[in-house]
Motif scaffolding. Sequence first.
Motif, short mmCIF file in Angstrom:
data_model
loop_
_atom_site.label_atom_id
_atom_site.label_comp_id
_atom_site.label_asym_id
_atom_site.label_seq_id
_atom_site.Cartn_x
_atom_site.Cartn_y
_atom_site.Cartn_z
N TYR A 164 5.41 25.56 5.84
CA TYR A 164 6.32 26.67 6.12
C TYR A 164 5.95 27.84 5.24
N GLY A 165 5.81 29.02 5.85
CA GLY A 165 5.45 30.22 5.10
C GLY A 165 5.08 31.34 6.06
N ALA A 166 4.10 32.13 5.66
CA ALA A 166 3.69 33.27 6.50
C ALA A 166 2.25 33.61 6.23
N GLU A 167 1.59 34.16 7.27
CA GLU A 167 0.23 34.70 7.08
C GLU A 167 0.36 36.07 6.42
N LYS A 168 -0.26 36.20 5.25
CA LYS A 168 -0.09 37.45 4.51
C LYS A 168 -1.42 38.11 4.22
N ASN A 169 -1.98 37.87 3.08
CA ASN A 169 -3.15 38.65 2.65
C ASN A 169 -4.45 38.00 3.11
N GLU A 170 -5.33 38.83 3.66
CA GLU A 170 -6.70 38.47 4.02
C GLU A 170 -6.75 37.25 4.95
N GLY A 171 -5.79 37.18 5.85
CA GLY A 171 -5.83 36.12 6.85
C GLY A 171 -5.53 34.74 6.32
N LYS A 172 -4.96 34.64 5.12
CA LYS A 172 -4.59 33.34 4.56
C LYS A 172 -3.11 33.08 4.79
N THR B 161 0.23 31.75 3.37
CA THR B 161 0.89 31.49 2.09
C THR B 161 1.99 30.47 2.30
N VAL B 162 1.81 29.30 1.71
CA VAL B 162 2.74 28.18 1.89
C VAL B 162 3.90 28.32 0.90
N GLU B 163 5.11 28.28 1.43
CA GLU B 163 6.30 28.27 0.58
C GLU B 163 6.81 26.85 0.37
N GLU B 164 6.73 26.03 1.42
CA GLU B 164 7.08 24.62 1.35
C GLU B 164 6.24 23.87 2.37
N TYR B 165 6.13 22.58 2.17
CA TYR B 165 5.48 21.75 3.19
C TYR B 165 6.15 20.38 3.20
N CYS B 166 5.99 19.66 4.29
CA CYS B 166 6.60 18.34 4.38
C CYS B 166 5.68 17.39 5.13
N MET B 167 5.89 16.11 4.89
CA MET B 167 5.16 15.05 5.57
C MET B 167 6.09 14.36 6.57
N ALA B 168 5.53 13.48 7.37
CA ALA B 168 6.32 12.81 8.41
C ALA B 168 7.36 11.86 7.82
N ASP B 169 7.11 11.36 6.62
CA ASP B 169 7.99 10.42 5.92
C ASP B 169 8.07 9.09 6.66
N LEU B 170 8.86 8.17 6.12
CA LEU B 170 8.87 6.79 6.60
C LEU B 170 9.39 6.69 8.03
N PRO B 171 8.76 5.85 8.86
CA PRO B 171 9.27 5.63 10.22
C PRO B 171 10.51 4.74 10.18
N SER B 172 11.07 4.47 11.35
CA SER B 172 12.26 3.63 11.42
C SER B 172 11.92 2.19 11.04
N GLN B 173 12.93 1.45 10.59
CA GLN B 173 12.72 0.10 10.07
C GLN B 173 13.74 -0.86 10.66
N THR B 174 13.27 -2.03 11.08
CA THR B 174 14.19 -3.07 11.55
C THR B 174 14.86 -3.73 10.34
N ALA B 175 16.08 -4.20 10.55
CA ALA B 175 16.83 -4.80 9.45
C ALA B 175 16.16 -6.09 8.99
N ARG B 176 16.17 -6.29 7.68
CA ARG B 176 15.61 -7.50 7.10
C ARG B 176 16.62 -8.63 7.19
N PRO B 177 16.21 -9.82 7.62
CA PRO B 177 17.17 -10.92 7.79
C PRO B 177 17.67 -11.42 6.43
N VAL B 178 18.82 -12.05 6.46
CA VAL B 178 19.41 -12.64 5.25
C VAL B 178 18.95 -14.09 5.17
N LEU B 179 18.21 -14.42 4.12
CA LEU B 179 17.71 -15.78 3.93
C LEU B 179 18.60 -16.52 2.94
#
Length: 471
Positions: free
Chosen positions: A164-172, A174-192
């Motif tokens: 997230y940001g804007a194209e500013k100087n010399e065609g670059k 400028t990143v203000e923030e970035y994020c990754m996909a993070d963890l996918p969904s998870q099935t519940a772990r059984p109770v042993l």
Amino acid sequence: MFSHLSAQNESSSLLRRPGAEDQGPVFERVLPAYSPCSERFKIGERNFNRQYAHIYAARLMQMRALLTERAQQKWGPDVHMRNLCDLQTGEQCCIVGTLFKRMELQPSILKEISDEHNLLPQPARTKYISETDELILEDELQRIKLEGKIDTARCVTGSVVAVYGAEKNEGKFTVEEYCMADLPSQTARPVLGSDRFVLLASGLGLGSSDADSMLGLQLLVDMVTGQLGDQGEQSGAATISRVLLAGNLLSQNTQDKEASTKPKYLTKKTQAGSVEAIRLLDELLVQLVASVPVDVMPGQYDPTNYTLPQQPLHRCMFPLSSVYPTLHLTTNPYQANVDGVRFLGTSGQNVCDIQRYSSMNSHLDILEETLRLRHLAPTAPDTLGCYPFYQSDPFILEECPHVYFSGNAPSFESKLIKGPTGQEVLLVTVPEFSSTQKACLVNLRTLECESISVSAFCGDDDDESEMNVSH
């Protein structure tokens, strides 16, 4: 689970069979429900005529929707999502793309040819990052240089992110923030209802000249099969319901001796390994599989294909142990459900490669990074060999594991992390057994992990060795 154990054994009996003279009580081993989930890592038709650009295109296409959703959660549903071709100077927007890190020190085939002809000798390096490295974001049509609040040294080529940001100087951009996909969904772990353990070990290094390592390995096998200790320790061993060997079963010494002198582009990556080491491995496995189910993953030095995903070792190499249904030869990466607990892991090539091309040093941190990137091996195929997949990228994580591990680490580490929607994942770095004499136990009931330390050292008498197990 196991108390300190000491026993006297003759140093020559590395592969002894349990005797029948002292029959004690028999402890039943609880065998968990098991279902392999590694089908997506098995390669049917092997076609290496395709270009590797297809895997990047498939990766970006599969992950674009995930990153778009994640960006809207982070920066609001009204955030402007743009392709690179639609960028307008100064507009605050979000772009989803694949990172490419331009690295001055990155090895290349041209440099290897120069080395071969003594034109430009290159110093040996453990890391290839430098202050001059540049980050570039690519989509299907264009690319743009990144600057601003993004850690260039930490990032690696092949990661799909949203910036997230804007194209500013010399065609670059400028990143203000970035994020990754993070963890996918998870099935519940059984109770042993009771403690059940999976033993993880890697880097057995068979075929090396280290006798102490072999002695410690035999002690580990005897401990798992209940041949050592008193009744309490044998009862504890019966709670080990599965053994997982995470790659590098053979030592690097079993590789072709010419591999160290030839440039990499001339070196045959797949070596058959030592026949003696394979025979020794089969004799160790037959002791284990007669008592407990064993999953065997290949690794960097094992006799299978070099590129990821590595295919299972061939059963014909194990005439003794392959007759047992408890022997499971699996792929690398590995994925399976054990009593409802989903295991996912590799033999460590992906983690070691990221360590070389980023500022991250901890294998545990790299494991967490790949999990949050939602990709097992982002540096493949740039610096890590992989099959040229065409329509989809199997290394993208579609379901969150409960246990995520990597083998052949320099030390044992574990950590429980949580995802944005309550996912809980145990991260484990499995130490190289040949150098650390350590393995680790994962408790399926509590999702806790502990290490087992095995040591073997010579006593005063040259004909005897004293061996200890502790944790």
